[in-house]
Design a protein around this motif. Structure first.
Motif, PDB file in Angstrom:
ATOM      1  N   PRO A  69       0.655  -1.242  -0.048  1.00  0.00           N
ATOM      2  CA  PRO A  69      -0.048   0.029  -0.011  1.00  0.00           C
ATOM      3  C   PRO A  69       1.133   1.142  -0.014  1.00  0.00           C
ATOM      4  CG  PRO A  69      -0.676  -1.340   1.899  1.00  0.00           C
ATOM      5  CD  PRO A  69       0.604  -1.920   1.039  1.00  0.00           C
ATOM      6  N   PRO A  70       0.589   2.344  -0.972  1.00  0.00           N
ATOM      7  CA  PRO A  70       1.028   3.510  -0.718  1.00  0.00           C
ATOM      8  C   PRO A  70       0.633   4.350   0.560  1.00  0.00           C
ATOM      9  CG  PRO A  70      -0.624   3.663  -2.326  1.00  0.00           C
ATOM     10  CD  PRO A  70      -0.563   2.340  -1.747  1.00  0.00           C
ATOM     11  N   MET A  71       1.885   5.201   0.997  1.00  0.00           N
ATOM     12  CA  MET A  71       1.646   5.769   2.122  1.00  0.00           C
ATOM     13  C   MET A  71       0.249   6.579   2.302  1.00  0.00           C
ATOM     14  SD  MET A  71       3.172   6.348   5.321  1.00  0.00           S
ATOM     15  CE  MET A  71       4.495   5.258   4.901  1.00  0.00           C
ATOM     16  N   GLY A  72      -0.133   6.945   1.270  1.00  0.00           N
ATOM     17  CA  GLY A  72      -1.366   7.886   1.224  1.00  0.00           C
ATOM     18  C   GLY A  72      -2.502   7.206   1.800  1.00  0.00           C
ATOM     19  N   LEU A  73      -2.284   5.945   1.366  1.00  0.00           N
ATOM     20  CA  LEU A  73      -3.592   4.802   2.103  1.00  0.00           C
ATOM     21  C   LEU A  73      -3.242   4.917   3.436  1.00  0.00           C
ATOM     22  CD1 LEU A  73      -4.006   2.218  -0.581  1.00  0.00           C
ATOM     23  CD2 LEU A  73      -5.323   4.007  -0.204  1.00  0.00           C
ATOM     24  N   LYS A  74      -2.243   4.852   3.973  1.00  0.00           N
ATOM     25  CA  LYS A  74      -2.054   4.676   5.543  1.00  0.00           C
ATOM     26  C   LYS A  74      -2.503   5.950   5.931  1.00  0.00           C
ATOM     27  CE  LYS A  74       1.749   1.343   5.215  1.00  0.00           C
ATOM     28  NZ  LYS A  74       1.220   0.314   5.691  1.00  0.00           N
ATOM     29  N   HIS A  75      -2.302   7.146   5.730  1.00  0.00           N
ATOM     30  CA  HIS A  75      -2.698   8.414   6.043  1.00  0.00           C
ATOM     31  C   HIS A  75      -4.347   8.325   5.888  1.00  0.00           C
ATOM     32  CE1 HIS A  75       1.438  10.162   5.083  1.00  0.00           C
ATOM     33  NE2 HIS A  75       1.283   9.934   6.305  1.00  0.00           N
ATOM     34  N   LEU A  76      -5.049   7.778   5.051  1.00  0.00           N
ATOM     35  CA  LEU A  76      -6.282   7.864   4.657  1.00  0.00           C
ATOM     36  C   LEU A  76      -7.006   6.863   5.904  1.00  0.00           C
ATOM     37  CD1 LEU A  76      -8.720   8.725   3.089  1.00  0.00           C
ATOM     38  CD2 LEU A  76      -8.311   6.571   1.621  1.00  0.00           C
ATOM     39  N   ASN A  77      -6.396   5.683   6.057  1.00  0.00           N
ATOM     40  CA  ASN A  77      -6.728   5.186   7.126  1.00  0.00           C
ATOM     41  C   ASN A  77      -6.750   5.667   8.630  1.00  0.00           C
ATOM     42  OD1 ASN A  77      -7.580   2.676   8.382  1.00  0.00           O
ATOM     43  ND2 ASN A  77      -5.309   2.051   8.981  1.00  0.00           N
ATOM     44  N   ALA A  78      -5.656   6.635   8.677  1.00  0.00           N
ATOM     45  CA  ALA A  78      -5.759   7.095  10.007  1.00  0.00           C
ATOM     46  C   ALA A  78      -6.949   8.213  10.269  1.00  0.00           C
ATOM     47  CB  ALA A  78      -4.424   8.052  10.127  1.00  0.00           C
ATOM     48  N   LEU A  79      -7.128   8.569   8.859  1.00  0.00           N
ATOM     49  CA  LEU A  79      -8.603   9.614   8.995  1.00  0.00           C
ATOM     50  C   LEU A  79      -9.796   8.803   9.175  1.00  0.00           C
ATOM     51  CD1 LEU A  79     -10.220  12.088   8.409  1.00  0.00           C
ATOM     52  CD2 LEU A  79      -9.992  11.729   6.038  1.00  0.00           C
ATOM     53  N   PHE A  80     -10.024   7.525   8.472  1.00  0.00           N
ATOM     54  CA  PHE A  80     -11.139   6.782   8.750  1.00  0.00           C
ATOM     55  C   PHE A  80     -11.347   6.331  10.113  1.00  0.00           C
ATOM     56  CE2 PHE A  80     -11.357   5.190   3.916  1.00  0.00           C
ATOM     57  CZ  PHE A  80     -11.812   6.430   3.678  1.00  0.00           C
ATOM     58  N   THR A  81     -10.013   5.911  10.555  1.00  0.00           N
ATOM     59  CA  THR A  81     -10.069   5.477  12.184  1.00  0.00           C
ATOM     60  C   THR A  81     -10.467   6.525  13.084  1.00  0.00           C
ATOM     61  OG1 THR A  81      -8.453   3.822  11.415  1.00  0.00           O
ATOM     62  CG2 THR A  81      -8.742   4.045  13.906  1.00  0.00           C
ATOM     63  N   LEU A  82     -10.170   7.801  12.888  1.00  0.00           N
ATOM     64  CA  LEU A  82     -10.594   8.849  13.576  1.00  0.00           C
ATOM     65  C   LEU A  82     -11.995   8.876  13.629  1.00  0.00           C
ATOM     66  CD1 LEU A  82     -10.216  11.627  15.306  1.00  0.00           C
ATOM     67  CD2 LEU A  82      -9.567  12.605  13.082  1.00  0.00           C
ATOM     68  N   LEU A  83     -12.567   9.009  12.392  1.00  0.00           N
ATOM     69  CA  LEU A  83     -14.035   9.061  12.335  1.00  0.00           C
ATOM     70  C   LEU A  83     -14.591   7.880  12.923  1.00  0.00           C
ATOM     71  CD1 LEU A  83     -14.312  10.429   8.471  1.00  0.00           C
ATOM     72  CD2 LEU A  83     -14.867  11.599  10.636  1.00  0.00           C
ATOM     73  N   ALA A  84     -14.216   6.370  12.851  1.00  0.00           N
ATOM     74  CA  ALA A  84     -14.586   5.501  13.215  1.00  0.00           C
ATOM     75  C   ALA A  84     -14.860   5.437  14.903  1.00  0.00           C
ATOM     76  CB  ALA A  84     -13.840   4.360  13.098  1.00  0.00           C
ATOM     77  N   PHE A  85     -13.819   6.078  15.354  1.00  0.00           N
ATOM     78  CA  PHE A  85     -13.676   6.330  16.891  1.00  0.00           C
ATOM     79  C   PHE A  85     -14.571   7.361  17.413  1.00  0.00           C
ATOM     80  CE2 PHE A  85      -9.802   4.155  17.192  1.00  0.00           C
ATOM     81  CZ  PHE A  85      -9.964   3.495  18.654  1.00  0.00           C
TER      82      PHE A  85
END
Length: 195
Positions: A69-85
Motif C-alpha cells: 500500500p502507498p503511504m497515502g492509504l495509510k494516512h487515509l486509514n488514520a482519517l477513517f479510524t478517527l471518524l470510526a472512533f
C-alpha cells in the motif's frame, strides 16, 4: 490462518444472529432467559475475539503480501479510524446529532475502520480479518435499518452538547489508541515506528 478464521466465525457468527436468525434468537431468549443468553453470547464472543487476536498475531509472523500500500492509504486509514472512533463514541454518548442522523453509528464506524485497514495493510491476513469485518458491518447495518423500519423506531434528536461530547470522546480515544495503545497492544505504531 486457521485460528484466525475460527475466531472470525465464532465472533462474527455470534454478532450475526440478529442478521440471519432474529426469530430464533427471540425464541431462545424466551426459552433460556435473557441473562443466560447474554452469558452464552459473551462467552462465544470472548472466545472468538481471543482466537482472532491469537490467529492474527500468528499470521503476522509469516505474512503473505498481496500488495504494497502507498503511504497515502495509510494516512487515509488514520482519517477513517478517527471518524470510526467518533462514530463509536456517538453510539454511547446520549442525545447527539450523529446517532440521531445515522441511527447505527457503531456499525458505520466498524465499516470505516475495516475499509481503511483493508486498503492500508496489503497482507492476506489483513484481507481476511478486515474484509470479514467489512462484510459483517455492511450486512448488519442493512439488517438494523430494516428492523428500524419494521418497528417504526424513532431516534431522539441530538443536542449540541451531546454531539460535541461524542466528538471529544472519540478524538481523545483515537489519539490514545493511535499514539500509544495500538503499539502497546498490537505491536504496530500506526503513526510511528513498528515495535
Amino acid at each position: 490462518m486457521t485460528v484466525l478464521i475460527l475466531g472470525l466465525v465464532l465472533f462474527l457468527g455470534a454478532h450475526s444472529v440478529r442478521i440471519f436468525a432474529d426469530g430464533w434468537r427471540t425464541r431462545t431468549i424466551a426459552r433460556i432467559g435473557e441473562k443466560a443468553w447474554k452469558g452464552l453470547y459473551s462467552l462465544v464472543s470472548l472466545a472468538g475475539f481471543a482466537l482472532i487476536v491469537w490467529g492474527f498475531s500468528l499470521a503476522r509472523q509469516q505474512p503473505v503480501l498481496l500488495w504494497s500500500p502507498p503511504m497515502g492509504l495509510k494516512h487515509l486509514n488514520a482519517l477513517f479510524t478517527l471518524l470510526a472512533f467518533v462514530f463509536l463514541a456517538a453510539a454511547y454518548v446520549p442525545r447527539n446529532q450523529i446517532k440521531a442522523r445515522l441511527h447505527h453509528p457503531m456499525v458505520l464506524g466498524v465499516k470505516l475502520w475495516a475499509f481503511g485497514h483493508l486498503l492500508s495493510t496489503g497482507t492476506l491476513a489483513g484481507v481476511v480479518l478486515f474484509g470479514a469485518f467489512l462484510l459483517w458491518a455492511v450486512l448488519d447495518f442493512r439488517a438494523a435499518r430494516q428492523r428500524d423500519r419494521a418497528l417504526g423506531t424513532v431516534y431522539p434528536s441530538g443536542t449540541l452538547a451531546g454531539t460535541l461530547g461524542a466528538v471529544v470522546v472519540g478524538v481523545v480515544a483515537w489519539a490514545a489508541f493511535a499514539f500509544w495503545l495500538h503499539a502497546a497492544w498490537i505491536g504496530i505504531a500506526p503513526l510511528g515506528r513498528t515495535l
